[in-house]
Design a protein around this motif. Sequence first.
Motif, mmCIF file in Angstrom:
data_model
loop_
_atom_site.group_PDB
_atom_site.id
_atom_site.type_symbol
_atom_site.label_atom_id
_atom_site.label_comp_id
_atom_site.label_asym_id
_atom_site.label_seq_id
_atom_site.Cartn_x
_atom_site.Cartn_y
_atom_site.Cartn_z
ATOM 1 N N GLN A 90 -4.973 8.512 -5.062
ATOM 2 C CA GLN A 90 -5.136 9.312 -3.861
ATOM 3 C C GLN A 90 -4.335 8.717 -2.702
ATOM 4 O O GLN A 90 -3.648 9.441 -1.981
ATOM 5 C CB GLN A 90 -6.591 9.423 -3.487
ATOM 6 C CG GLN A 90 -6.854 10.277 -2.269
ATOM 7 C CD GLN A 90 -8.318 10.335 -1.903
ATOM 8 O OE1 GLN A 90 -9.124 9.560 -2.414
ATOM 9 N NE2 GLN A 90 -8.657 11.234 -1.020
ATOM 10 N N ARG A 91 -4.405 7.423 -2.531
ATOM 11 C CA ARG A 91 -3.638 6.776 -1.461
ATOM 12 C C ARG A 91 -2.145 6.881 -1.708
ATOM 13 O O ARG A 91 -1.352 7.018 -0.775
ATOM 14 C CB ARG A 91 -4.057 5.332 -1.312
ATOM 15 C CG ARG A 91 -5.435 5.199 -0.731
ATOM 16 C CD ARG A 91 -5.818 3.779 -0.511
ATOM 17 N NE ARG A 91 -7.180 3.708 -0.011
ATOM 18 C CZ ARG A 91 -7.914 2.647 -0.060
ATOM 19 N NH1 ARG A 91 -7.443 1.531 -0.591
ATOM 20 N NH2 ARG A 91 -9.150 2.665 0.423
ATOM 21 N N ARG A 92 -1.748 6.811 -2.948
ATOM 22 C CA ARG A 92 -0.348 6.951 -3.295
ATOM 23 C C ARG A 92 0.164 8.359 -2.979
ATOM 24 O O ARG A 92 1.281 8.526 -2.502
ATOM 25 C CB ARG A 92 -0.163 6.619 -4.767
ATOM 26 C CG ARG A 92 1.252 6.539 -5.220
ATOM 27 C CD ARG A 92 1.293 6.007 -6.628
ATOM 28 N NE ARG A 92 2.356 6.680 -7.350
ATOM 29 C CZ ARG A 92 2.541 6.631 -8.628
ATOM 30 N NH1 ARG A 92 1.735 5.938 -9.368
ATOM 31 N NH2 ARG A 92 3.546 7.260 -9.183
ATOM 32 N N MET A 93 -0.663 9.361 -3.236
ATOM 33 C CA MET A 93 -0.282 10.740 -2.933
ATOM 34 C C MET A 93 -0.277 10.993 -1.434
ATOM 35 O O MET A 93 0.538 11.782 -0.943
ATOM 36 C CB MET A 93 -1.246 11.721 -3.612
ATOM 37 C CG MET A 93 -1.149 11.726 -5.117
ATOM 38 S SD MET A 93 0.465 12.201 -5.736
ATOM 39 C CE MET A 93 0.437 13.922 -5.358
ATOM 40 N N ASP A 94 -1.164 10.338 -0.679
ATOM 41 C CA ASP A 94 -1.199 10.523 0.770
ATOM 42 C C ASP A 94 0.045 9.934 1.440
ATOM 43 O O ASP A 94 0.488 10.442 2.459
ATOM 44 C CB ASP A 94 -2.455 9.882 1.361
ATOM 45 C CG ASP A 94 -3.704 10.655 0.990
ATOM 46 O OD1 ASP A 94 -3.593 11.837 0.590
ATOM 47 O OD2 ASP A 94 -4.818 10.085 1.102
ATOM 48 N N LYS A 95 0.603 8.882 0.884
ATOM 49 C CA LYS A 95 1.803 8.265 1.447
ATOM 50 C C LYS A 95 3.042 9.108 1.194
ATOM 51 O O LYS A 95 4.013 9.028 1.926
ATOM 52 C CB LYS A 95 2.005 6.865 0.867
ATOM 53 C CG LYS A 95 1.029 5.864 1.405
ATOM 54 C CD LYS A 95 1.327 4.492 0.850
ATOM 55 C CE LYS A 95 0.311 3.479 1.384
ATOM 56 N NZ LYS A 95 0.568 2.151 0.868
ATOM 57 N N SER A 96 3.005 9.907 0.154
ATOM 58 C CA SER A 96 4.192 10.708 -0.200
ATOM 59 C C SER A 96 4.376 11.880 0.725
ATOM 60 O O SER A 96 3.605 12.394 1.373
ATOM 61 C CB SER A 96 4.068 11.230 -1.621
ATOM 62 O OG SER A 96 4.032 10.146 -2.509
#
Length: 96
Positions: A90-96
């Motif tokens: 989820q955090r990885r997708m939010d950074k994208s």
Amino acid sequence: MDPSASFPVVMATYVAFAFIVAAYLCCFWRLVRGPTLPDRVVALDLIAIYTLAVCAAYTLLTGDPVFLDVALVLALTAFLSTVALALYLQRRMDKS
């Protein structure tokens, strides 16, 4: 083997072991092939669940309840690792 286990219970446990091995192979295939990281996470979670099933079936076969404790610890560890990986994704997708 537990001497109090009846023949149908023993045979059903062996059949369960065979199905669990087939499920392991399918999950391992999904783990290797992917195609995405969430697919691999779900495959790892299923492998942990099938390991729990092996512990439960072995407990049924032998009558030794110590493997239920192992299954409980494994279930908690698998749950926490799945939650941690979901938060990471989820955090990885939010950074994208």
